[in-house]
Write a protein that holds these residues in place. Structure first.
Motif, PDB file in Angstrom:
ATOM      1  N   VAL A 155      47.309  52.072  13.779  1.00  0.00           N
ATOM      2  CA  VAL A 155      46.280  52.254  14.796  1.00  0.00           C
ATOM      3  C   VAL A 155      45.414  53.469  14.471  1.00  0.00           C
ATOM      4  CG1 VAL A 155      45.878  52.814  17.228  1.00  0.00           C
ATOM      5  CG2 VAL A 155      47.599  51.114  16.607  1.00  0.00           C
ATOM      6  N   ALA A 156      46.073  54.569  14.093  1.00  0.00           N
ATOM      7  CA  ALA A 156      45.339  55.786  13.745  1.00  0.00           C
ATOM      8  C   ALA A 156      44.411  55.541  12.566  1.00  0.00           C
ATOM      9  CB  ALA A 156      46.318  56.911  13.418  1.00  0.00           C
ATOM     10  N   GLY A 157      44.861  54.722  11.612  1.00  0.00           N
ATOM     11  CA  GLY A 157      44.032  54.409  10.450  1.00  0.00           C
ATOM     12  C   GLY A 157      42.783  53.640  10.831  1.00  0.00           C
ATOM     13  N   VAL A 158      42.915  52.688  11.737  1.00  0.00           N
ATOM     14  CA  VAL A 158      41.753  51.927  12.199  1.00  0.00           C
ATOM     15  C   VAL A 158      40.760  52.845  12.899  1.00  0.00           C
ATOM     16  CG1 VAL A 158      40.983  50.111  13.773  1.00  0.00           C
ATOM     17  CG2 VAL A 158      43.038  49.766  12.390  1.00  0.00           C
ATOM     18  N   VAL A 159      41.291  53.775  13.688  1.00  0.00           N
ATOM     19  CA  VAL A 159      40.430  54.674  14.466  1.00  0.00           C
ATOM     20  C   VAL A 159      39.766  55.727  13.595  1.00  0.00           C
ATOM     21  CG1 VAL A 159      40.391  56.430  16.289  1.00  0.00           C
ATOM     22  CG2 VAL A 159      41.766  54.355  16.578  1.00  0.00           C
ATOM     23  N   GLY A 160      40.557  56.394  12.741  1.00  0.00           N
ATOM     24  CA  GLY A 160      39.977  57.562  12.094  1.00  0.00           C
ATOM     25  C   GLY A 160      40.565  57.983  10.774  1.00  0.00           C
ATOM     26  N   ALA A 161      41.033  57.036   9.961  1.00  0.00           N
ATOM     27  CA  ALA A 161      41.471  57.399   8.604  1.00  0.00           C
ATOM     28  C   ALA A 161      40.288  57.965   7.824  1.00  0.00           C
ATOM     29  CB  ALA A 161      42.043  56.184   7.887  1.00  0.00           C
ATOM     30  N   GLY A 162      40.588  58.733   6.783  1.00  0.00           N
ATOM     31  CA  GLY A 162      39.529  59.278   5.948  1.00  0.00           C
ATOM     32  C   GLY A 162      38.588  58.186   5.469  1.00  0.00           C
ATOM     33  N   LEU A 163      37.299  58.431   5.525  1.00  0.00           N
ATOM     34  CA  LEU A 163      36.279  57.424   5.191  1.00  0.00           C
ATOM     35  C   LEU A 163      35.515  57.837   3.940  1.00  0.00           C
ATOM     36  CD1 LEU A 163      34.750  54.830   6.138  1.00  0.00           C
ATOM     37  CD2 LEU A 163      33.250  56.347   7.452  1.00  0.00           C
ATOM     38  N   ASP A 164      35.272  56.835   3.088  1.00  0.00           N
ATOM     39  CA  ASP A 164      34.499  57.077   1.862  1.00  0.00           C
ATOM     40  C   ASP A 164      35.170  58.136   0.990  1.00  0.00           C
ATOM     41  OD1 ASP A 164      32.337  56.476   0.189  1.00  0.00           O
ATOM     42  OD2 ASP A 164      31.102  58.098   0.998  1.00  0.00           O
TER      43      ASP A 164
END
Length: 208
Positions: A155-164
């Motif tokens: 769930v945390a990954g969908v919300v705000g995992a590191g992007l790009d």
């Protein structure tokens, strides 16, 4: 997901103005043990309420004149997350027009999202620099909200995992900070009162 009531445990909700000490006195007069006080909800976890004592408990609580409700402390369970290796790819970003959204914003470190779940794997590479200093484990009553199930990390990954960042998945808000509130155990279950406590704690510590 609500399933069954936790055996004998109930939540008593009180009217505005009732303080914790008064609530515990009322529970004691009903011959109930008292647990966590949910200050934001003005609610108290009590036990045991059984078929045998329920009429007397209800009568005592009603006669106090300050009780709003009595409800089971429901057992809650995390939704199933399939273990298929490419599961995270099934909902591609273009389904929600994420690429267009990312042109506008990738989130902000001024935004904190409370993850009310099984905790977060804080050592995961995609969680580096994403976790707030404040966390809590309401399932085990300690300050370490490490995930021992996997659902909360997903769930945390969908919300705000590191992007790009060339690692793992692309989240919807890569700049967003995450506050882990562990309210479910290793088997993915917990209680509705712990969920409420996690929500109150997160909002009390500036989660949005």
């Amino acid at each position: 997901v609500l399933s069954t009531a936790t055996d004998g445990r109930y939540v008593v909700g009180f009217h505005a103005g009732v303080v914790e000490q008064h609530a515990r006195q009322i529970a004691g007069s009903a011959e109930l043990s008292a647990g966590r006080w949910l200050s934001g909800s003005r609610a108290l976890v009590v036990w045991p309420v059984t078929d045998a004592n329920a009429p007397q408990v209800v009568e005592t609580l009603q006669s106090s004149g300050v009780v709003r409700y009595l409800e089971p402390d429901w057992e809650v369970t995390a939704f199933l997350v399939p273990n298929d290796p490419k599961y995270n790819q099934q909902w591609a970003p273009d389904k929600i027009n994420a690429e267009e959204a990312w042109d506008e914003t990738v989130g902000s470190s001024n935004v904190i999202v409370g993850i009310i779940d099984t905790g977060i794997n804080k050592s995961h590479a995609d969680m580096s620099g994403k976790i707030t200093a404040h966390e809590y484990d309401y399932h085990n009553n300690d300050n370490d909200a490490t995930d021992d199930n996997g659902h909360g990390t997903h769930v945390a990954g969908v919300v705000g995992a590191g992007l790009d960042n060339g690692i793992g998945m692309a989240s919807t808000g890569g700049a967003t900070l995450l506050m882990p509130m562990k309210v479910l155990g290793a088997n993915g279950t917990g209680t509705s009162s712990n969920v409420a406590a996690g929500i109150e704690d997160a909002t009390d510590h500036d989660a949005d």
